[in-house]
Design a protein around this motif. Structure first.
Motif, PDB file in Angstrom:
ATOM      1  N   ARG A 413       0.837  -1.201   0.000  1.00  0.00           N
ATOM      2  CA  ARG A 413       0.000   0.000   0.000  1.00  0.00           C
ATOM      3  C   ARG A 413       0.871   1.249   0.000  1.00  0.00           C
ATOM      4  O   ARG A 413       2.079   1.197   0.066  1.00  0.00           O
ATOM      5  N   ASP A 414       0.203   2.392  -0.057  1.00  0.00           N
ATOM      6  CA  ASP A 414       0.846   3.703   0.078  1.00  0.00           C
ATOM      7  C   ASP A 414       1.910   3.931  -0.996  1.00  0.00           C
ATOM      8  O   ASP A 414       3.049   4.297  -0.713  1.00  0.00           O
ATOM      9  N   GLU A 429      -6.012   8.041 -10.096  1.00  0.00           N
ATOM     10  CA  GLU A 429      -6.003   6.796  -9.348  1.00  0.00           C
ATOM     11  C   GLU A 429      -5.668   5.674 -10.325  1.00  0.00           C
ATOM     12  O   GLU A 429      -6.206   5.635 -11.432  1.00  0.00           O
ATOM     13  N   THR A 439     -11.505   0.276  -6.721  1.00  0.00           N
ATOM     14  CA  THR A 439     -10.466  -0.070  -5.741  1.00  0.00           C
ATOM     15  C   THR A 439      -9.082   0.141  -6.350  1.00  0.00           C
ATOM     16  O   THR A 439      -8.383  -0.813  -6.689  1.00  0.00           O
ATOM     17  N   GLN A 501      -0.257  11.685   5.268  1.00  0.00           N
ATOM     18  CA  GLN A 501      -0.693  11.829   3.881  1.00  0.00           C
ATOM     19  C   GLN A 501       0.448  12.267   2.978  1.00  0.00           C
ATOM     20  O   GLN A 501       1.484  12.750   3.435  1.00  0.00           O
ATOM     21  N   VAL A 527      -3.547  12.035  -0.779  1.00  0.00           N
ATOM     22  CA  VAL A 527      -3.966  10.678  -0.492  1.00  0.00           C
ATOM     23  C   VAL A 527      -3.562  10.375   0.938  1.00  0.00           C
ATOM     24  O   VAL A 527      -2.452  10.692   1.369  1.00  0.00           O
ATOM     25  N   SER A 531      -4.806   4.492   2.124  1.00  0.00           N
ATOM     26  CA  SER A 531      -5.837   4.661   1.112  1.00  0.00           C
ATOM     27  C   SER A 531      -5.190   4.830  -0.257  1.00  0.00           C
ATOM     28  O   SER A 531      -4.021   5.181  -0.370  1.00  0.00           O
ATOM     29  N   SER A 532      -5.967   4.565  -1.294  1.00  0.00           N
ATOM     30  CA  SER A 532      -5.538   4.882  -2.660  1.00  0.00           C
ATOM     31  C   SER A 532      -6.601   5.713  -3.366  1.00  0.00           C
ATOM     32  O   SER A 532      -6.737   5.664  -4.585  1.00  0.00           O
ATOM     33  N   THR A 533      -7.342   6.450  -2.574  1.00  0.00           N
ATOM     34  CA  THR A 533      -8.385   7.314  -3.101  1.00  0.00           C
ATOM     35  C   THR A 533      -7.976   8.770  -2.898  1.00  0.00           C
ATOM     36  O   THR A 533      -7.618   9.171  -1.781  1.00  0.00           O
TER      37      THR A 533
END
Length: 542
Positions: A413-414, A429, A439, A501, A527, A531-533
């Protein structure tokens, strides 16, 4: 174990405004200003690729008037260098000397080691009793250090003939940037008038013809290094750089380029060798024993930066359903393996990727085949839709799928991709068939060009015209993962990385064709960790 960094070190690491003020007055008595037409160090000073215990320093010596860049003449000469804990050089912590000459175009590169981590340093070069201008740099924090904040200036695509490098000066004047990440197209190969400012040459290049030989590339690099705005930014903070295509030729791939004709311009391999040699001489960048430029730098536990090379190993660009061919690659097998394993194994909070060309999908006038189902395959629609630009990751779907699938399988992630190349500003995204549209696996921030033509320049219209606005609206409407795009502005980005963030703010110039142009904030997106939003941000407080 938590490594506590005191306030003084944090201020250094944050590039406090006071430090910049000191730097501005740090040129020593008797030193030739970096931009002087004469003087031994007229091409300025630079630093790059900071490590916890060292940094790479660069300059170019002009020992005699005939020792001009690309000339292949001039004497060998000894250059001294110093690194100090203060701008007055009262406390010199490292020094040495080395010999340069025409074999390396009188450039000087020093890999300084033995320095304390997370510290601001000043450096200079000496020759024949005179000093260069003073540069300021920093070492990275230890790999296990807990740091609160890192600010990166992010730039790409600086075309000499299209304007002035005011974006660099604006970044240098901010006084808050720790590091500059340059994503490629540091220079352009074209002859004068072949690629300028919407049909007008703002300032002509040297040599006047398209660069092909080692001497040509050396002269073009030297020209860029005379720009006072570029010199100011190089002297103020370390840079981490990769190349894109124009450092050799437009739309380069492993065996050729769109802007190379072997019948009239010779073997492409010879051109690449000349361009790469000049690049290694003139740029503050570390390369591997085999000349590889993809590499990874770490900044405590907060961030790790993987810089990619998306030109040296890629397959030739293709179109239609060929973009789905798994035998084609944009990274090459070895670099893909290095990227996947490094991202998955990283213990840093944020995994930043210096990514020369856009990785997010840009579908054109159609849904991707994976949403159309069997009819998409019958129509020959590529898996991720009709490709607008096959020079991007869109032209190499199998590699993008492989990378995203690996990130999902390993729970990585991240991840934030930092991208240049297309001269425009985007907040994306990253989605594929595996992620679906809801997602995303990562986010991508694309910075505009420093000067190179954008949509309005090609159209011959003012910035923010109705056609550019309509184009941006259509791109967002047909690509829901594109959260924001602006197609006209030139400038730079500032990425602020904290534990909570990653936030990118875009700044655009008032007029790239005017020296000293001011910049203005145009957008901010962030972001959150985990999260990836993407989420929109208000203008930063002054």
């Amino acid at each position: 174990m938590t490594n506590t960094i005191d306030r003084r070190t944090l201020l250094r690491l944050a590039g406090a405004s006071a430090g910049t003020a000191v730097l501005a007055g740090a040129t020593l008595t008797g030193a030739a200003p970096a931009g002087a037409a004469g003087g031994a160090f007229r091409h300025g000073v630079a630093s790059g690729d900071p490590l916890p215990d060292g940094v790479l320093l660069w300059t170019r010596l002009t020992p005699t008037d005939e020792a001009q860049p690309g000339s292949g003449v001039g004497p060998e000469a000894e250059v001294t260098w110093q690194v100090a804990a203060d701008p007055d050089f009262a406390t010199v912590v490292a020094q040495g000397a080395l010999t340069t000459g025409p074999a390396r175009d009188h450039t000087v590169k020093v890999a300084v080691t033995g320095l304390a981590p997370a510290t601001t340093w000043w450096y200079r070069f000496g020759y024949a009793g005179a000093w260069s201008a003073t540069g300021r740099t920093m070492t990275a924090p230890p790999a296990d250090a807990d740091i609160d904040r890192l600010r990166l200036g992010v730039v790409s695509c600086a075309n000499w003939e299209a304007g002035y490098f005011s974006a660099y000066r604006n970044l240098a004047d901010r006084g808050e940037v720790n590091l500059v990440v340059h994503l490629g197209d540091y220079l352009y190969e074209y002859g004068t008038g072949e690629f300028d400012a919407g049909g007008s040459v703002v300032r002509p290049v040297l040599p006047a013809h398209e660069v092909l030989t080692l001497a040509d590339y050396r002269i073009r690099h030297a020209l860029y290094k005379t720009d006072p705005d570029l010199q100011a930014l190089h002297a103020s903070v370390p840079w981490v750089i990769t190349w894109d295509d124009h450092e050799v030729a437009n739309d380069q791939w492993s065996g050729g380029a769109e802007n190379h004709t072997p019948a009239t311009e010779g073997a492409f391999a010879a051109r690449v060798a000349a361009a790469r040699q000049a690049y290694a001489e003139w740029m503050p960048v570390r390369t591997g024993a085999d000349g590889a430029i993809y590499r990874r730098l770490r900044f405590g536990r907060l961030a790790e930066l993987s810089m990619l090379d998306l030109r040296s190993y890629r397959s030739q660009q293709a179109s239609g359903s060929a973009v789905d061919d798994p035998a084609r690659t944009i990274t090459g097998d070895a670099q893909m393996s290095w990227l996947k394993s490094g991202l998955a194994a990283s213990t840093a909070r944020w995994k930043l990727v210096g990514n020369p060309v856009m990785i997010a999908r840009v579908d054109l006038a159609t849904l991707p085949a994976w949403l159309l189902g069997p009819i998409g395959r019958l129509l020959g629609v590529p898996e991720n839709g009709v490709v607008l630009n096959p020079d991007q990751w869109d032209g190499y779907n199998a590699d993008r799928n492989e990378l995203v699938d690996h990130l999902r399988a390993t729970g990585t992630r991240d991840i934030v991709f930092l991208t240049g190349d297309i001269h425009t500003s985007w907040a994306n995204e990253v989605t594929t068939r595996a992620t679906g549209t809801a997602t995303p696996a990562a986010v991508e921030f694309v910075v505009p060009s420093v000067t190179s033509d954008n949509v309005n320049d090609f159209l011959g219209l003012r910035e923010g015209n109705a056609l550019s606005v309509l184009g941006a609206d259509l791109l967002r409407a047909t690509n829901t993962h594109v959260r924001w795009t602006e197609l006209d502005g030139h400038g730079y980005g500032v990425l602020e990385v904290t534990r909570q963030q990653c936030r990118m703010d875009w700044y655009h110039l008032a007029d790239r064709t005017r020296p000293g142009s001011a910049s203005r904030w145009v957008a901010g997106w962030s972001v959150a960790a985990g999260s990836s939003t993407l989420r929109r941000e208000a203008a930063p407080q002054a």
